[in-house]
Design an enzyme around this catalytic site. Structure first.
Site, mmCIF file in Angstrom:
data_model
loop_
_atom_site.group_PDB
_atom_site.id
_atom_site.type_symbol
_atom_site.label_atom_id
_atom_site.label_comp_id
_atom_site.label_asym_id
_atom_site.label_seq_id
_atom_site.Cartn_x
_atom_site.Cartn_y
_atom_site.Cartn_z
ATOM 1 C CG ASP A 69 -2.188 0.622 1.090
ATOM 2 O OD1 ASP A 69 -2.093 1.960 0.920
ATOM 3 O OD2 ASP A 69 -3.176 0.186 1.144
ATOM 4 C CG ASP A 105 2.863 4.794 -7.301
ATOM 5 O OD1 ASP A 105 1.869 4.178 -7.623
ATOM 6 O OD2 ASP A 105 3.500 5.593 -7.673
ATOM 7 C CB VAL A 106 -0.479 -0.433 -7.574
ATOM 8 C CG1 VAL A 106 -0.409 -1.021 -6.153
ATOM 9 C CG2 VAL A 106 -1.486 0.738 -7.506
ATOM 10 C CE1 TYR A 150 -13.695 2.361 -8.648
ATOM 11 C CE2 TYR A 150 -16.341 1.758 -9.038
ATOM 12 C CZ TYR A 150 -15.183 1.409 -8.154
ATOM 13 O OH TYR A 150 -15.201 0.586 -7.312
ATOM 14 C CE LYS A 185 -12.354 -1.092 -9.445
ATOM 15 N NZ LYS A 185 -11.435 -1.639 -8.932
ATOM 16 C CB THR A 242 -14.897 -0.612 2.366
ATOM 17 O OG1 THR A 242 -15.273 0.234 1.358
ATOM 18 C CG2 THR A 242 -15.421 -2.084 2.233
#
Length: 254
Positions: A39, A65-66, A157, A161, A192
């Protein structure tokens, strides 16, 4: 015997509480997996690591950092240095920018695609060679119901996705001969950090009204997603690949 004994798993976006990544990391460790939590939130990631270790599990955290290919190489190097092989990759890190298309900036669009979709390309590209060599592996990509149906004010978004969904299927077809499985999970309205009531209210939403649209009349929990991920990570799903698992309380059944 745990369902994930003798397996090592990388879980991205595992720091926030409550979050899908945290719950999956804890569930995997509880079932015997050695968990590498990644993360950008170092403090949060260390807390999840400590939580797992204090419960008798095995885990360590890597700041990551993805969206960076160099960051992925670092994760691979540190993971394989500690464990001989990685059996499970969970691409979970993601962001949501909720606003009308005309109000979405080019920078917001690019950031959403980078974090939600490019990161999965990079993660798979990093770990697929070793999975191919060992002739085994389970990749679990976290998408969304927004990747299955259109949602208002979610153009960036939803595009990201939806891309995750089809990238998953392409990988499943391309790497099936190497006994590598790749599946996607599509959460619905989850309780969440991403759906904090204050955040929803600021976006002009109403949690009670949104919950009423769900056939099961409740928000999903991070544990609901963790349970699905456990199945896909385990040997219980060795004949399952290229599939999309919708965990949404029936929202998309309409």
């Amino acid at each position: 015997m745990g369902r994930l004994d003798n397996k090592a798993a990388v879980v991205t976006g595992g720091a926030s509480n409550p979050s899908l990544g945290r719950s999956m990391s804890i569930a995997f460790a509880r079932e015997g997996a050695k968990v590498i939590i990644t993360d950008i939130d170092t403090e949060g990631g260390k807390k999840v690591e400590d939580e797992i270790l204090s419960s008798g599990g095995e885990a360590f955290f890597i700041e990551h950092d993805v969206t960076s290919s160099e960051g992925w190489e670092e994760v691979k190097n540190k993971s394989t240095e500690k464990y001989s092989k990685i059996d499970i990759l969970v691409n979970n890190a993601g962001i949501a920018i909720i606003k009308p298309l005309e109000e979405t900036s080019e920078g917001e669009w690019d950031k959403t695609i980078d974090v939600n979709l490019k990161s999965i390309f990079l993660g798979c590209k990093t770990f697929l060679p070793s999975m191919r060599e060992q002739k085994s592996g389970s990749i679990i990509n976290i998408s969304s119901i927004a990747g299955l149906v259109g949602l208002e004010r979610c153009s960036a978004y939803s595009a990201s996705k939806g891309g995750v969904r089809l990238l998953t299927k392409s990988i499943a077809l391309e790497y099936g001969e190497f006994c590598i499985r790749c599946n996607s999970i599509h959460p619905g309205f989850m309780a969440t950090n991403m759906n904090d009531p204050k955040v929803i209210k600021d976006r002009g939403g109403d949690i009670e009204a949104m919950t009423e649209t769900i056939p099961l009349k409740r928000m999903g929990t991070a544990e609901d997603i963790a349970n699905c991920a456990l199945f896909l990570a385990s040997d219980e799903s060795t004949y399952v690949t290229g599939n999309e698992y919708t965990v949404d309380g029936g929202m998309t059944a309409k």
